[in-house]
Design an enzyme around this catalytic site. Structure first.
Site, short mmCIF file in Angstrom:
data_model
loop_
_atom_site.label_atom_id
_atom_site.label_comp_id
_atom_site.label_asym_id
_atom_site.label_seq_id
_atom_site.Cartn_x
_atom_site.Cartn_y
_atom_site.Cartn_z
N HIS A 35 -9.61 5.10 14.34
CA HIS A 35 -10.01 6.00 15.44
C HIS A 35 -10.47 5.20 16.67
O HIS A 35 -11.23 5.70 17.48
CB HIS A 35 -11.09 7.00 14.99
CG HIS A 35 -10.55 8.07 14.08
ND1 HIS A 35 -9.90 9.19 14.55
CD2 HIS A 35 -10.54 8.18 12.74
CE1 HIS A 35 -9.54 9.95 13.53
NE2 HIS A 35 -9.91 9.36 12.41
N ASP A 37 -7.94 3.59 18.44
CA ASP A 37 -6.74 3.47 19.30
C ASP A 37 -6.83 4.37 20.53
O ASP A 37 -6.62 3.92 21.64
CB ASP A 37 -5.45 3.72 18.51
CG ASP A 37 -5.40 5.06 17.78
OD1 ASP A 37 -6.45 5.72 17.65
OD2 ASP A 37 -4.30 5.44 17.33
N ALA A 126 1.48 9.79 3.62
CA ALA A 126 0.39 9.13 2.91
C ALA A 126 -0.39 8.19 3.84
O ALA A 126 -1.22 7.41 3.40
CB ALA A 126 0.93 8.34 1.72
N GLY A 127 -0.11 8.28 5.13
CA GLY A 127 -0.83 7.44 6.09
C GLY A 127 -0.27 6.03 6.17
O GLY A 127 -0.90 5.14 6.72
N ASP A 175 1.46 2.52 15.27
CA ASP A 175 2.41 2.54 14.16
C ASP A 175 3.74 1.90 14.54
O ASP A 175 4.31 1.12 13.79
CB ASP A 175 2.67 3.99 13.70
CG ASP A 175 1.40 4.66 13.21
OD1 ASP A 175 0.37 3.97 13.11
OD2 ASP A 175 1.44 5.88 12.95
N TYR A 227 -8.42 16.11 13.86
CA TYR A 227 -8.04 14.95 14.66
C TYR A 227 -8.18 15.29 16.15
O TYR A 227 -8.78 14.55 16.93
CB TYR A 227 -6.60 14.55 14.33
CG TYR A 227 -6.07 13.37 15.11
CD1 TYR A 227 -6.39 12.07 14.74
CD2 TYR A 227 -5.24 13.55 16.22
CE1 TYR A 227 -5.90 10.98 15.46
CE2 TYR A 227 -4.74 12.48 16.93
CZ TYR A 227 -5.07 11.20 16.55
OH TYR A 227 -4.58 10.13 17.26
P1 ADP Z 1 3.34 9.27 7.75
O1 ADP Z 1 3.90 8.67 9.00
O2 ADP Z 1 1.91 8.91 7.53
O3 ADP Z 1 4.16 8.99 6.52
P2 ADP Z 1 3.97 11.67 9.15
O4 ADP Z 1 3.60 13.09 8.93
O5 ADP Z 1 3.66 11.06 10.45
O6 ADP Z 1 3.34 10.84 7.94
O7 ADP Z 1 5.54 11.50 8.94
C1 ADP Z 1 6.17 11.98 7.78
C2 ADP Z 1 7.43 12.71 8.17
O8 ADP Z 1 8.45 11.76 8.57
C3 ADP Z 1 8.05 13.45 7.01
O9 ADP Z 1 7.49 14.74 6.87
C4 ADP Z 1 9.51 13.51 7.44
O10 ADP Z 1 9.72 14.55 8.38
C5 ADP Z 1 9.72 12.20 8.14
N1 ADP Z 1 10.25 11.18 7.22
C6 ADP Z 1 9.67 10.03 6.85
N2 ADP Z 1 10.46 9.33 5.99
C7 ADP Z 1 11.58 10.06 5.83
C8 ADP Z 1 12.78 9.89 5.07
N3 ADP Z 1 12.98 8.83 4.28
N4 ADP Z 1 13.72 10.86 5.14
C9 ADP Z 1 13.51 11.95 5.92
N5 ADP Z 1 12.43 12.16 6.65
C10 ADP Z 1 11.45 11.24 6.62
MG MG Z 2 3.30 9.10 10.99
#
Ligand code: ADP
Ligand code: MG
Length: 385
Positions: A35, A37, A126-127, A175, A227
């Protein structure tokens, strides 16, 4: 996730042609600086061995066609178009907003269409930043396929723009910068005000240490609203204190004396001390004092739990159980209310730490957590010619 050749073969099966190449972009963990950034502060992420791979072939018909081995719906969309978020795609196609969004942003810089097959070994949501890994793998592929050269700091900003404007998620730069700029054996110090970054040596194994990532299996149900609220509180505090951002608070005692609202005082205390912890951590990394990082991680966790109030029960339980089993430190990572925890432990205690966390979960009747060893890895790259 399958290897590059198997992904290339799967591409050939799906699209009835060979891909032009396979690209990979990693997820990341932020060692410390949570937090900070959006308060113009410092963060210290490193790239994971886990990530998103994409097999891709150039198209010259102005179309992107995307498939993912982790999503059922294939999506075809024109490269020309406004923000995906304004097109009201149905939920099963929502995932494709990330790669299509990147294609639309990069279009302004000379890239075009492509067929893309995505595969990943990163848990989603999962962050660990699967979204940025997906964006950055796509961005590198599109640039290579269309012969467009964009330096990596700029490419990170464009991928961030895709997530902000095309997907509609107000994320910071960390990220995408981590996925594109990190190098093996290092964490990346990123100054979120200037955008400048520097590599800091970080190789836990050289000190007999292991950094575990624990997916706490808690969904961030509250995450979006809370957030936004934290961001608004930080902006309000900065404006009451007459600074551009909380990064500029030099006299924490004075600031806490000025603010009347106890909630704002707690928020400011977290942000200011967290920035100090990043600076202290950088000093420890420069000195190669990896075991001593544990104290910084644990202090960060307590501050996030008690001052910023964004921790969640599974995270507190995981950190507590790990410390009880001899870990040097640990903390929640990410925005809060779900996601992952990192734990720094002597390698010879790593199994005991995992067992203790799993046992604490079992005692509470929770679904078992998932463990990954985090090895600071290289950033995004082409993996086949
Ligand atoms: P994080 O970046 O922490 O994993 P986010 O909510 O920012 O969580 O991003 C997750 C989203 O990114 C998923 O719900 C999906 O829409 C997309 N995503 C990530 N990896 C894949 C994948 N391998 N195939 C399809 N969509 C994906
Ligand atoms: Mg993300």
């Amino acid at each position: 996730m399958t290897g590059p050749q198997a992904l290339a073969d799967a591409f050939t099966g799906a699209f009835r042609r060979d891909p032009d190449g396979v690209w990979h972009a990693p997820g990341r963990v932020n060692l410390i600086g949570e937090h900070t950034d959006y308060n113009d502060g410092l963060v210290l992420p490193f790239a994971l061995g886990l990530g998103v791979s994409v097999a891709a072939a150039r198209r010259d018909d102005g179309v992107v066609e995307v498939r993912s081995r982790q999503a059922a719906a294939a999506v075809t969309a024109p490269v020309d178009g406004g923000p995906v978020v304004s097109e009201g795609w149905p939920p099963d196609r929502a995932w494709a907003a990330y790669p299509v969004g990147v294609a639309r942003v990069l279009r302004e810089h000379g890239t075009g269409g492509a067929s893309l097959l995505i595969d990943s070994d990163l848990p989603q949501g999962a962050g660990l930043s699967s979204s940025a890994a997906l964006e950055c793998a796509t961005a590198l592929a599109l640039c290579d396929l269309h012969g467009v050269q964009i330096d990596r700091p700029e490419l990170a900003r464009l991928a961030q723009r895709a997530e902000n404007e095309q997907v509609g998620v107000p994320c910071g730069l960390m990220d995408q910068a981590a996925s594109l700029l990190c190098t093996a054996g290092h964490a990346l110090m990123l100054d979120c005000r200037s955008g400048l970054s520097a590599q800091m040596p970080f190789a836990p194994a050289d000190s007999g240490m292991t950094l575990l990532v624990v997916d706490t299996r808690a969904a961030h149900a509250l995450a979006g609203g809370e957030y936004a609220r934290r961001r608004a509180e930080c902006e309000e505090a900065a404006s009451l204190l007459g600074v551009a951002a909380l990064r500029d608070v030099k006299d924490l005692g004075g600031a806490l004396g000025t603010l009347r609202d106890p909630v704002l005082r707690r928020r400011v205390q977290h942000v200011v001390t967290e920035n100090h912890r990043v600076e202290a951590t950088i000093g420890l990394l420069r000195a190669g004092a990896v075991p001593e990082l544990g104290a910084m991680l644990s202090a960060s966790h307590l501050s996030l739990r008690d001052q910023f109030e964004v921790s969640w029960p599974e995270a507190d339980t995981a950190v507590g159980a790990a410390l009880g089993a001899g870990a040097r430190g640990g903390r929640m990572v990410g925005g809060g209310f779900g996601g992952s925890v990192i734990i720094l432990t002597p390698t010879d205690r790593s199994d005991g730490v995992r067992d203790a966390v799993a046992a604490a979960y079992a005692e509470r009747g929770w679904e078992p957590p998932e463990f990954h060893e985090a090895v600071p890895s290289d950033g995004a790259r082409r993996v086949t010619p």
